[in-house]
Every structure is written in C-alpha cells, then in structure tokens.
Scaffold this motif. Structure first.
Motif, mmCIF file in Angstrom:
data_model
loop_
_atom_site.group_PDB
_atom_site.id
_atom_site.type_symbol
_atom_site.label_atom_id
_atom_site.label_comp_id
_atom_site.label_asym_id
_atom_site.label_seq_id
_atom_site.Cartn_x
_atom_site.Cartn_y
_atom_site.Cartn_z
ATOM 1 N N LYS A 25 15.917 75.411 66.112
ATOM 2 C CA LYS A 25 16.155 74.630 64.881
ATOM 3 C C LYS A 25 17.440 75.063 64.171
ATOM 4 O O LYS A 25 18.255 74.229 63.803
ATOM 5 C CB LYS A 25 14.988 74.806 63.884
ATOM 6 C CG LYS A 25 13.670 74.284 64.380
ATOM 7 C CD LYS A 25 12.563 74.525 63.363
ATOM 8 C CE LYS A 25 12.285 75.992 63.109
ATOM 9 N NZ LYS A 25 11.746 76.724 64.253
ATOM 10 N N THR A 26 17.592 76.378 63.982
ATOM 11 C CA THR A 26 18.741 76.869 63.225
ATOM 12 C C THR A 26 20.048 76.554 63.963
ATOM 13 O O THR A 26 21.002 76.037 63.375
ATOM 14 C CB THR A 26 18.604 78.394 62.982
ATOM 15 O OG1 THR A 26 17.378 78.623 62.291
ATOM 16 C CG2 THR A 26 19.747 78.932 62.162
ATOM 17 N N THR A 27 20.062 76.842 65.252
ATOM 18 C CA THR A 27 21.269 76.599 66.047
ATOM 19 C C THR A 27 21.600 75.110 66.066
ATOM 20 O O THR A 27 22.759 74.712 65.892
ATOM 21 C CB THR A 27 21.036 77.074 67.499
ATOM 22 O OG1 THR A 27 20.251 78.259 67.477
ATOM 23 C CG2 THR A 27 22.326 77.337 68.200
ATOM 24 N N THR A 47 20.505 76.908 55.987
ATOM 25 C CA THR A 47 19.637 77.474 57.007
ATOM 26 C C THR A 47 18.689 78.478 56.393
ATOM 27 O O THR A 47 18.929 79.032 55.330
ATOM 28 C CB THR A 47 20.415 78.164 58.136
ATOM 29 O OG1 THR A 47 21.015 79.322 57.592
ATOM 30 C CG2 THR A 47 21.452 77.272 58.714
ATOM 31 N N ILE A 48 17.616 78.682 57.097
ATOM 32 C CA ILE A 48 16.598 79.622 56.662
ATOM 33 C C ILE A 48 16.521 80.609 57.799
ATOM 34 O O ILE A 48 15.914 80.359 58.825
ATOM 35 C CB ILE A 48 15.279 78.884 56.443
ATOM 36 C CG1 ILE A 48 15.541 77.792 55.423
ATOM 37 C CG2 ILE A 48 14.193 79.855 56.030
ATOM 38 C CD1 ILE A 48 14.367 77.010 55.021
ATOM 39 N N ASP A 49 17.238 81.674 57.627
ATOM 40 C CA ASP A 49 17.517 82.519 58.770
ATOM 41 C C ASP A 49 17.663 83.947 58.279
ATOM 42 O O ASP A 49 18.765 84.450 58.124
ATOM 43 C CB ASP A 49 18.831 82.008 59.396
ATOM 44 C CG ASP A 49 19.136 82.649 60.724
ATOM 45 O OD1 ASP A 49 18.206 83.164 61.362
ATOM 46 O OD2 ASP A 49 20.321 82.640 61.107
ATOM 47 N N GLN A 52 20.067 86.225 59.671
ATOM 48 C CA GLN A 52 21.490 85.897 59.506
ATOM 49 C C GLN A 52 22.165 85.593 60.838
ATOM 50 O O GLN A 52 23.346 85.872 61.015
ATOM 51 C CB GLN A 52 22.233 87.037 58.791
ATOM 52 C CG GLN A 52 21.834 87.197 57.335
ATOM 53 C CD GLN A 52 22.590 86.260 56.397
ATOM 54 O OE1 GLN A 52 23.510 85.560 56.799
ATOM 55 N NE2 GLN A 52 22.202 86.209 55.150
ATOM 56 N N ARG A 53 21.377 85.027 61.770
ATOM 57 C CA ARG A 53 21.985 84.717 63.063
ATOM 58 C C ARG A 53 23.051 83.644 62.937
ATOM 59 O O ARG A 53 24.030 83.637 63.645
ATOM 60 C CB ARG A 53 20.911 84.261 64.054
ATOM 61 C CG ARG A 53 20.191 85.413 64.713
ATOM 62 C CD ARG A 53 19.326 84.915 65.846
ATOM 63 N NE ARG A 53 18.358 83.952 65.345
ATOM 64 C CZ ARG A 53 17.045 84.038 65.540
ATOM 65 N NH1 ARG A 53 16.555 85.020 66.243
ATOM 66 N NH2 ARG A 53 16.232 83.126 65.052
ATOM 67 N N LEU A 54 22.831 82.722 61.984
ATOM 68 C CA LEU A 54 23.826 81.658 61.819
ATOM 69 C C LEU A 54 25.141 82.232 61.318
ATOM 70 O O LEU A 54 26.210 81.868 61.802
ATOM 71 C CB LEU A 54 23.331 80.592 60.850
ATOM 72 C CG LEU A 54 24.386 79.511 60.633
ATOM 73 C CD1 LEU A 54 24.449 78.570 61.824
ATOM 74 C CD2 LEU A 54 24.159 78.744 59.364
ATOM 75 N N LEU A 154 19.031 70.376 56.538
ATOM 76 C CA LEU A 154 18.151 71.485 56.156
ATOM 77 C C LEU A 154 17.378 71.990 57.367
ATOM 78 O O LEU A 154 16.607 71.259 57.982
ATOM 79 C CB LEU A 154 17.166 71.035 55.067
ATOM 80 C CG LEU A 154 16.134 72.083 54.646
ATOM 81 C CD1 LEU A 154 16.782 73.244 53.910
ATOM 82 C CD2 LEU A 154 15.042 71.470 53.770
ATOM 83 N N ASP A 155 17.615 73.225 57.666
ATOM 84 C CA ASP A 155 16.871 73.932 58.701
ATOM 85 C C ASP A 155 15.514 74.286 58.088
ATOM 86 O O ASP A 155 15.392 74.384 56.877
ATOM 87 C CB ASP A 155 17.703 75.197 58.979
ATOM 88 C CG ASP A 155 17.079 76.156 59.943
ATOM 89 O OD1 ASP A 155 16.288 75.724 60.794
ATOM 90 O OD2 ASP A 155 17.413 77.363 59.849
ATOM 91 N N THR A 156 14.485 74.483 58.874
ATOM 92 C CA THR A 156 13.195 74.872 58.295
ATOM 93 C C THR A 156 12.762 76.226 58.846
ATOM 94 O O THR A 156 13.246 76.664 59.876
ATOM 95 C CB THR A 156 12.118 73.797 58.523
ATOM 96 O OG1 THR A 156 12.051 73.518 59.901
ATOM 97 C CG2 THR A 156 12.434 72.531 57.751
HETATM 98 MG MG LIG Z 1 15.579 79.448 62.643
#
Ligand SMILES: [Mg+2]
Ligand SMILES: Nc1ncnc2c1ncn2[C@@H]1O[C@H](COP(=O)(O)OP(=O)(O)OP(=O)(O)O)[C@@H](O)[C@H]1O
Length: 378
Positions: A25-27, A47-49, A52-54, A154-156
């Motif tokens: 999802k985030t990617t 993003t909801i990460d 902090q990979r993003l 919006l990432d979830t």
């Molecule tokens: Mg994610």
C-alpha cells in the motif's frame, strides 16, 4: 486484461489506498502520487509508515506531519519528469494530528492548554491516536480544507483489520462524547469495545492515577471535551461526507494470494455497504510466467538449455527447476487473480503489477513500480 491506473484516477481528488497488511500500500501510494504528478497535477501523498520506509525510498531522512515538496530532480534523475506537476509527501504523526484537531476545535487558548495538559486526555489521546485510522481521516480532511491540491493520496495503516479505517469517524465521535470512557467507568463491556486497542492504556491510567487528582482530571476532561463536542460532530460529519464525495475513491491493493484477496473482497463489500466508491484494484507482486503458461515446455527445458545455451546437464537441470518454480507460482497467482476478477465484478478494473526483482527502496524503485502501474514500461 490489465488496466492503467491513470484512467482510474481521472477526475479523482481524494484516493484512499486500502488493503491487507504488507501488500504494498505505502509503496504503491507513493508511486501512484509520483505518476500523477508527472501528469501535471499537484499531488500530496499522506503515508502511514512508522518505519519511515517511504522517507527512505524518497531519499529523505524524515518526513514530517505536514506535506513537504519532493525535489523534482530526484525523480528526473530516475527518469521521471514531473514537468509542471508537484509531488508533496508526509508521514502521519497521529498524536500531533490529534492535538492539532483539539487546538482547532478549542474556543480559546486557555481551553486548548487545559485539555492538552489534562492527564486523562493525554493518556486517552495516545491510545486513540495509536489507532492511526482515526487521525488519518482527520488529517485528510484538514488537507482538503486547505485546498490547493489536485489529488490527495492517502495510504492506510498496517492494521490487523484494514476496515477499522471505515469506522474512524464513528469511533472518534464516541471518544468525544465521552461515551467510551463513561461506559468504561460504569464497568460496561461496550466501553471496552469502543476504545478498542486503547483499553489497556486507560485501565493502566486508572490504576496509576487514583484519588482526588484523577477525579478532578476526569471531571475537567468531560467538561472541556464536552465543550468541543458540537464542533467535533460537525467535523465528523464532514469527514464522512468527504469519504463519500463523488470525487473521492478507494483503490484496493492486494497480493495475488488467497488471504489478502479475501480481505480485499470483504473490503469491497464494506465499502459498498457504507456507500463509498471503489475505482479499482491493484494486484501487486504478481509472478510472471517466463514459459508463457505452457506445462509441456517444462519437460523439454533442461535439454533445450543444454543444447541452445550450452549449459552443463547439472546446471541446465538447476535452471529448469527455477523456471518450474516460477511457473508454478505464476499458475497459482493466475488462479487467484481469476477468482478475484470473477468476484469483484466486471465493473471494477484490475491493474496487474509484477513482482520486481528487488524491494522498492529508492526513487528509482518507485519509478519502476510507477512504470508498471501506468503501463509506461518499455
Ligand atoms: Mg504501509
Ligand atoms: N511490485 C513489487 N515488487 C517487489 N517488491 C515490492 C513490490 N511492491 C512492494 N514491494 C515491497 O514490499 C514491501 C512491502 O511494501 P509496503 O511497505 O508498501 O506494504 P504495505 O502494504 O504498506 O505494508 P504495511 O501494511 O506494513 O503498511 C516493501 O519492502 C516494498 O518495497
């Protein structure tokens, strides 16, 4: 037939990317946002990460709780020209978002300070903010009010139940109405359910802070939050409206495995029941069959590898075995995707994204993923 994600997002202003844990999802949200920016839009991806990979993927040390513009040069260097488009990114800080919401709803500075300092509030808001679903929609709503964005992605959160997200406005309302806490204090089980994962923290607080201090904090908490209730109810209604707006849509991401697909199908039913739109589904990390789907080709493969590629018999057998594994995975994926296709219904387009040979850990990776999403791969 695999579609192109740009067509799905035509005329969309808010796109919520949902799906089971770990499916991408985030990617995907980031690659999608970059691709739409390259089409000339001013895009923000939320993003909801927590890991902090993003931020790492974008080559930034840290993304904050406000959108920050990503230098177009980073994408240009990876072969994606953003042109007139703009890409902005942020990672949600749930606690800060929650405090900001309180600040905005408070009638004056004194009320705001008293709430933010109140120990019951502090413990509870940690608990509530810990369920990022609540704060994600609040932030989204705030960004739409600010205006200026052509598209918000919006990432979830990586939650056990991706659908918690849909109940967010309701849960927040329960929090503000003090219903959850009141029921909890009366010893009812409903309070525990409303507070969900926050329950342990609340019980911990009640154990730690006892006596007169707690009572005064509690009564302050109810009185102060009670004063914000009207404003909050209006917000919650706006948030729900936003999720149902004609230019808001959900996009599902799934891997081609059985369980995430089941969850995606469940998500689709929930969205429909809630009157929210679904514009399509991305099947991510699909194994590609190098053999063109023919079982027969496998039997002759070692021999052909020996003759045509000049491999030793042992090496040819090893390579053929690797092909056979991929082939089996590709067949499994194809069967699962066919089931998804049949169950989703013809009106929901699917976009297939292959499993790339490495994780997406930098801008070049995002651009590669984007090329698959937007079908611009060479
Ligand atoms: Mg994610
Ligand atoms: N098509 C792809 N090919 C290869 N690796 C991928 C692909 N898509 C995503 N990944 C990798 O899979 C991992 C999980 O992706 P990501 O973090 O985006 O998933 P997520 O759904 O946001 O997870 P969570 O539910 O934990 O938030 C990451 O390491 C990412 O780089």
């Amino acid at each position: 037939m695999s579609g192109d994600v740009a067509a799905l997002l035509d005329g969309v202003r808010v796109c919520v990317v949902g799906g089971s844990g770990g499916v991408g999802k985030t990617t995907t949200s980031a690659a999608l946002a970059a691709g739409m920016a390259a089409r000339g839009l001013k895009v923000a991806v939320v993003t909801i990460d927590p890991a902090q990979r993003l931020a790492t993927a974008l080559g930034l040390d840290e993304l904050g709780n406000e959108p920050r513009r990503i230098e177009p040069e980073r994408f240009a260097a990876a072969g994606l020209a953003l042109g007139d488009g703009e890409l902005w990114a942020m990672t949600l800080d749930p606690k800060r978002t929650f405090d900001e919401l309180i600040a905005r709803l408070s009638p004056d500075d004194d009320t705001r300070e008293r709430i933010l300092r109140n120990r019951v509030y502090r413990e509870l808001s940690d608990a509530i903010a810990g369920s990022q679903e609540f704060t994600a929609v609040a932030k989204l709503h705030e960004l739409t009010r600010e205006g200026g964005w052509d598209l918000l992605v919006l990432d979830t959160p990586p939650s056990r139940n991706a659908l918690d997200f849909l109940d967010a406005p309701d849960r927040l309302r329960a929090f503000f109405e003090g219903r959850a806490l009141q029921t909890l204090l009366r010893g009812g089980g409903a309070g525990l359910r409303l507070l969900g994962r926050g329950t342990g923290l609340v019980l911990g607080l009640l154990r730690r802070v006892t006596g007169a201090e707690l009572l005064s904090d509690l009564s302050d908490f109810f009185r102060l939050l009670g004063g914000l209730l009207g404003g909050f109810r209006a917000r919650a209604a706006e948030v729900e409206e936003l999720l149902r707006a004609p230019d808001t849509t959900f996009l599902l991401v799934t891997s081609p495995e059985r369980e995430p697909i089941d969850e995606a199908l469940f998500f689709q039913r929930r969205l429909r029941a809630a009157g929210m739109a679904l514009c399509g589904a991305i099947v991510n990390r699909v194994h590609v069959d190098e053999l063109g789907g023919e079982d027969g080709a496998l039997d002759e493969l070692p021999e052909r590898l020996e003759q045509a590629a000049g491999l030793s018999p042992a090496l040819a057998r090893g390579v053929a075995a690797a092909f056979a594994d991929e082939h089996a995975l590709a067949r499994r994926d194809a069967a699962n995707v066919a089931r998804l296709r049949a169950r989703l219904g013809a009106a929901i387009p699917l976009v297939h994204v292959p499993l790339l040979d490495e994780d997406v850990h930098d801008v070049a990776g995002l651009v590669r993923l984007g090329a698959e999403l937007f079908h611009t791969a060479a």
